[in-house]
Scaffold this motif. Structure first.
Motif, short mmCIF file in Angstrom:
data_model
loop_
_atom_site.label_atom_id
_atom_site.label_comp_id
_atom_site.label_asym_id
_atom_site.label_seq_id
_atom_site.Cartn_x
_atom_site.Cartn_y
_atom_site.Cartn_z
N ARG A 1 -142.10 21.39 59.75
CA ARG A 1 -142.05 20.46 60.88
C ARG A 1 -142.00 21.25 62.21
O ARG A 1 -142.71 20.93 63.16
CB ARG A 1 -140.83 19.56 60.75
CG ARG A 1 -140.87 18.35 61.68
CD ARG A 1 -139.53 17.63 61.69
NE ARG A 1 -139.11 17.22 60.35
CZ ARG A 1 -139.46 16.06 59.79
NH1 ARG A 1 -140.23 15.21 60.44
NH2 ARG A 1 -139.04 15.75 58.58
N ALA A 2 -141.16 22.29 62.25
CA ALA A 2 -141.05 23.12 63.47
C ALA A 2 -142.36 23.86 63.74
O ALA A 2 -142.76 24.03 64.90
CB ALA A 2 -139.90 24.11 63.31
N ASN B 1 -145.41 22.83 63.03
CA ASN B 1 -146.39 21.92 63.64
C ASN B 1 -146.03 21.60 65.09
O ASN B 1 -146.92 21.45 65.93
CB ASN B 1 -146.48 20.62 62.84
CG ASN B 1 -147.46 19.65 63.47
OD1 ASN B 1 -147.07 18.60 63.96
ND2 ASN B 1 -148.75 19.99 63.49
N ASP B 2 -144.73 21.52 65.39
CA ASP B 2 -144.32 21.32 66.78
C ASP B 2 -144.84 22.45 67.66
O ASP B 2 -145.31 22.23 68.77
CB ASP B 2 -142.80 21.23 66.88
CG ASP B 2 -142.25 19.91 66.35
OD1 ASP B 2 -143.04 18.95 66.26
OD2 ASP B 2 -141.05 19.85 66.03
N ARG B 3 -144.73 23.68 67.16
CA ARG B 3 -145.24 24.83 67.92
C ARG B 3 -146.76 24.76 68.06
O ARG B 3 -147.31 25.08 69.12
CB ARG B 3 -144.85 26.14 67.22
CG ARG B 3 -143.37 26.45 67.23
CD ARG B 3 -143.11 27.89 66.80
NE ARG B 3 -143.63 28.19 65.47
CZ ARG B 3 -142.96 28.02 64.33
NH1 ARG B 3 -141.72 27.55 64.37
NH2 ARG B 3 -143.49 28.32 63.18
N HIS C 1 -148.87 22.06 68.05
CA HIS C 1 -149.45 21.07 68.95
C HIS C 1 -148.95 21.23 70.39
O HIS C 1 -149.51 20.63 71.31
CB HIS C 1 -149.23 19.65 68.42
CG HIS C 1 -147.93 19.02 68.78
ND1 HIS C 1 -147.71 18.36 69.96
CD2 HIS C 1 -146.76 18.94 68.08
CE1 HIS C 1 -146.48 17.89 69.98
NE2 HIS C 1 -145.88 18.23 68.86
N THR C 2 -147.90 22.07 70.61
CA THR C 2 -147.48 22.39 71.98
C THR C 2 -148.00 23.75 72.42
O THR C 2 -147.63 24.24 73.49
CB THR C 2 -145.94 22.37 72.08
OG1 THR C 2 -145.39 23.29 71.14
CG2 THR C 2 -145.41 20.96 71.82
N LYS D 1 -150.79 16.67 66.07
CA LYS D 1 -149.42 16.42 65.62
C LYS D 1 -149.42 15.82 64.22
O LYS D 1 -150.27 15.01 63.88
CB LYS D 1 -148.71 15.48 66.60
CG LYS D 1 -147.23 15.29 66.31
CD LYS D 1 -146.54 14.54 67.43
CE LYS D 1 -145.05 14.31 67.12
NZ LYS D 1 -144.33 15.57 66.88
N ASP E 1 -147.41 13.58 61.38
CA ASP E 1 -146.39 12.56 61.18
C ASP E 1 -145.97 12.61 59.71
O ASP E 1 -146.76 12.30 58.82
CB ASP E 1 -146.97 11.18 61.54
CG ASP E 1 -145.96 10.06 61.35
OD1 ASP E 1 -144.75 10.35 61.30
OD2 ASP E 1 -146.40 8.90 61.24
#
Length: 751
Positions: free
Chosen positions: A540-541, A543-545, A547-548, A731, A733
């Protein structure tokens, strides 16, 4: 380059530059304490000799206002103008040497804020200095550009003399009418399309008014003191008598060479600065070769010194007039020199009919273009690191002179650069690797001794147990003091404080080899230690990195070597073959971190299920992710086939039925038929919903079809989750483990 249209534009532009250069050449010579004719000689040499040799398309050379103080001081110090001419020749030879030595490369280090400050300052000076000439106050040389003037006045006090009644009615009317004509010329389409430059029309208009006022007489009459004043010779012999030559008897005088070095250095600096400024205002944004320009200027100064001219440089005033007049090539600069030569020799009487106020109007409007409010607004918007050096350069030039102001501007700009480096010499990035947090210290391109304090402070602040990575991948130079600090901290201070120090990217000559004290890939120890929920959080972390756009820095080469002997993946990902969903990238993972099973529509089958079983029961993965995505082609095909059974599978895809049949379990025929009546966006949302159902169904099917997977889930060793990747945002989900929508088969049974 020399097309008929270009020749026409360059010729008319050359006429305008020639008319503006005339009084400037005379005024600069007068302000320098040199014979008036020497200024004209330099204008001719700067146009023809330098113009022919220069590689610049827009720069125009001639006697420079920025050199007036230097010329005046050297003439006085050497005792005669003829000795000074020898120093000019020596300075030219030195400039040629600088060009051969490629010293022009220094121009690349001039900050753009300083160059723009120079342009704006010249604009402001033109406005302030031309106001008196515009109103008929012509007691000072037209080429006087310094703040402090030889008559003990300054730029502002000279304007103040106008309020004491020192202005001329006739010259004022000519000047103001000329400005009005210049402003109006560009507003009417018929004039703009005529290709006749407005400044040339202004000069002709000014001469006409001057002749009319002379007939009126009295306060209207514009006398010789308010007109161009070229020396007029009665014969060719008298004309050649104006020329002066170097005194070669002073060849052994050391003062000649000191003066030559001074002229060469100052003239070269001013040339390079003005050349950069001329390129900034070139409408075609062409680049001028600085080394070739130094060679051209050196040759020009050798010739000028030999025939009685003062030093020449590239001059931004002439260059800006040249650009504003529509010049296309350096032919304009050459032609302006030829016009100077022809008119000085053959038509000086007619040139002396031109009012200085008309020329002042041209320069004043040019000044407004250089110092436009838009430029100030642009520099303000770029922030203080650009605006402060810009405004300091501008104010310094206006209140001193060009060279002193430039030096002040460069010093301020360097101070701002140093301050920026001291405040932000390196980047501190906290990265969450699979093995834990790592503080990555990214060194800048140039790491000087000035950065030592900031790096020392960062290293000293590291808490015990910290994993530190010093990354020099992008560094071209690292100061020895900084290298010594890093080496000592890694070998002594770091271990003593229980700080683990890793290195990456240091060049071989620094003798600091790449060494990672942490694992930036999945190891057996890490695989045994983490829980399924922790693995899910890692993904999860990641993917956060992704898409940001803050992905971890990874040394993939070292990962290849580290994983060569074996693999210990944390997860198995069943995903679609879609090229927009590369698993390792969208989860920001490295080599050896996950098993990747890919099949169209991320459906389950014996082969894909066997791969998942191997990854969990044999390789020890703790998480299984069924990863679908929006706008899925396989799901879209399934929907279309259910809605219209007569439609066929794409040609050459006879084995696609097995995939479509699996997806069909997640949607009904009625829903698909209804979807054909939806709008494009609504249909797209429906397909994404079917993809979501398909994911949830596959999550259920994995344990239903595999006893081994059911056992692993029941024991808590493995977690199976579904996830939907959005191809628009990047992102992911992660879906709740809800029961999937009623399948097609179940609906058939109940019906």
């Amino acid at each position: 380059m020399f097309t008929p249209s270009n020749i026409a534009r360059d010729t008319t532009s050359a006429l305008v530059v020639f008319l503006v250069a005339l009084p400037l050449c005379l005024g600069i010579a007068l302000a320098s304490g040199a014979p008036l004719f020497s200024g004209l000689v330099s204008g001719i040499v700067g146009g023809i000799v330098v113009g022919l040799l220069s590689g610049s398309h827009t720069s125009v050379s001639g006697p420079a206002a920025g050199l007036t103080a230097v010329v005046a001081a050297q003439i006085a110090g050497l005792g005669s103008f003829n000795a000074f001419l020898l120093a000019v020749v020596v300075g030219g030879v030195i400039q040629i040497g600088l060009g051969i030595a490629r010293a022009g490369a220094l121009s690349a280090f001039f900050p753009s804020s300083v160059i723009k400050g120079l342009l704006a300052a010249i604009g402001v000076i033109l406005i302030l200095k031309q106001i008196p000439h515009l109103l008929g106050h012509d007691s000072d040389p037209d080429g006087e550009m310094s703040f402090a003037q030889p008559d003990e006045h300054n730029t502002f006090s000279e304007i103040g003399t106008l309020f004491t009644g020192d202005l001329h009615i006739g010259a004022t009317i000519i000047g103001l009418a000329s400005i009005a004509l210049l402003l109006a010329w560009g507003r009417f389409t018929i004039f703009k399309k005529s290709n006749i430059p407005a400044p040339l029309v202004v000069v002709i208009f000014g001469v006409g008014l001057q002749m009319l006022f002379s007939r009126l007489g009295g306060v209207w009459s514009v006398d010789a003191g308010h007109l161009v004043q070229i020396p007029v010779a009665e014969s060719f012999r008298e004309l050649t008598g104006f020329l002066q030559f170097p005194d070669f008897r002073e060849i052994l005088n050391p003062a000649i060479y000191v003066a030559g070095v001074t002229i060469a250095v100052v003239a070269s600096l001013e040339t390079l600065l003005n050349l950069e400024a001329a390129d900034k205002i070139d409408t075609r944004r062409r680049n001028s070769p600085p080394n070739r320009e130094l060679l051209a200027q050196g040759c020009g100064n050798v010739v000028a010194g030999l025939v009685g001219g003062i030093p020449v440089t590239s001059v931004i005033v002439r260059s800006s007039v040249n650009v504003n007049s529509g010049a296309n090539s350096k032919l304009s600069a050459i032609m302006h020199g030829i016009f100077l030569l022809i008119c000085v020799v053959m038509f000086p009487v007619y040139l002396n009919l031109i009012p200085l106020s008309a020329l002042a109007a041209i320069l004043l409007v040019t000044g407004f273009k250089l110092a436009s409010p838009k430029l100030f607004s642009q520099m303000w918007a770029e922030g203080r690191y650009q605006f402060v050096p810009f405004i300091v350069t501008l104010v310094s030039i206006v209140f001193t002179d060009l060279l002193i102001g430039i030096v002040i501007g460069l010093i301020v700009s360097v101070l701002f650069i140093l301050n920026s480096n001291l405040r932000h010499p390196l980047r501190r990035i906290v990265e969450k690797h699979a093995s834990g947090e790592v503080i990555r210290v990214e060194l800048s391109n140039q790491v000087s001794f000035l950065n030592r304090g900031a790096l020392d402070k960062l290293l000293s602040s590291a808490e015990p147990g910290t994993q530190l990575l010093i990354d020099a991948t992008h560094s071209d130079y690292i100061d020895p003091d900084v290298l010594s600090l890093i080496r000592d901290y890694k070998e002594n201070a770091g271990p003593a404080r229980r700080v683990s120090v890793s290195l990456r990217g240091f060049r071989d000559k620094y003798k600091l080899n790449d060494e990672l004290q942490f694992a930036d890939y999945s190891t057996r120890e890490l695989q045994d230690r983490v829980t399924p929920q922790q693995v899910l959080e890692i993904l999860r972390a990641g993917n956060d990195r992704f898409h940001t756009d803050s992905r971890l820095s990874r040394d993939l080469g070292s990962q290849v070597g580290a994983t060569a002997a074996g693999q210990n993946p944390l997860a198995v990902v069943l995903s679609c073959i879609d090229s927009r969903v590369p698993v390792e990238l969208v989860f920001d993972l490295g080599i050896g971190d996950v098993f990747s099973v890919r099949v169209a529509g991320n459906v389950i089958g014996t082969k894909s299920l066997g791969s998942i079983e191997y990854g969990v029961t044999v390789a020890g993965a703790k998480l299984v992710v069924v990863l679908g995505h929006t706008r899925c082609g396989a799901v879209t095909s399934a929907v279309h086939l259910l809605a219209d059974p007569t439609s066929s599978i794409p040609e050459g895809c006879q084995n696609l039925h097995s995939i479509v049949d699996e997806i069909n379990h997640s949607v009904s025929v009625d829903e698909c038929e209804h979807a054909t009546q939806l709008s494009e966006s609504e249909c797209e949302s429906f397909v994404d919903e079917v993809a979501r159902r398909n994911i949830q169904r596959i999550v259920e099917q994995i344990t239903q079809r595999s006893a081994a997977m059911q056992t692993a889930v029941d024991s808590g060793k493995v977690l199976i989750v579904g996830a939907l990747y959005d191809v628009k945002t990047g992102k992911i989900d992660f879906l709740a483990n809800d029961p999937p929508a009623e399948s097609k088969a179940e609906r058939t049974l109940t019906s």
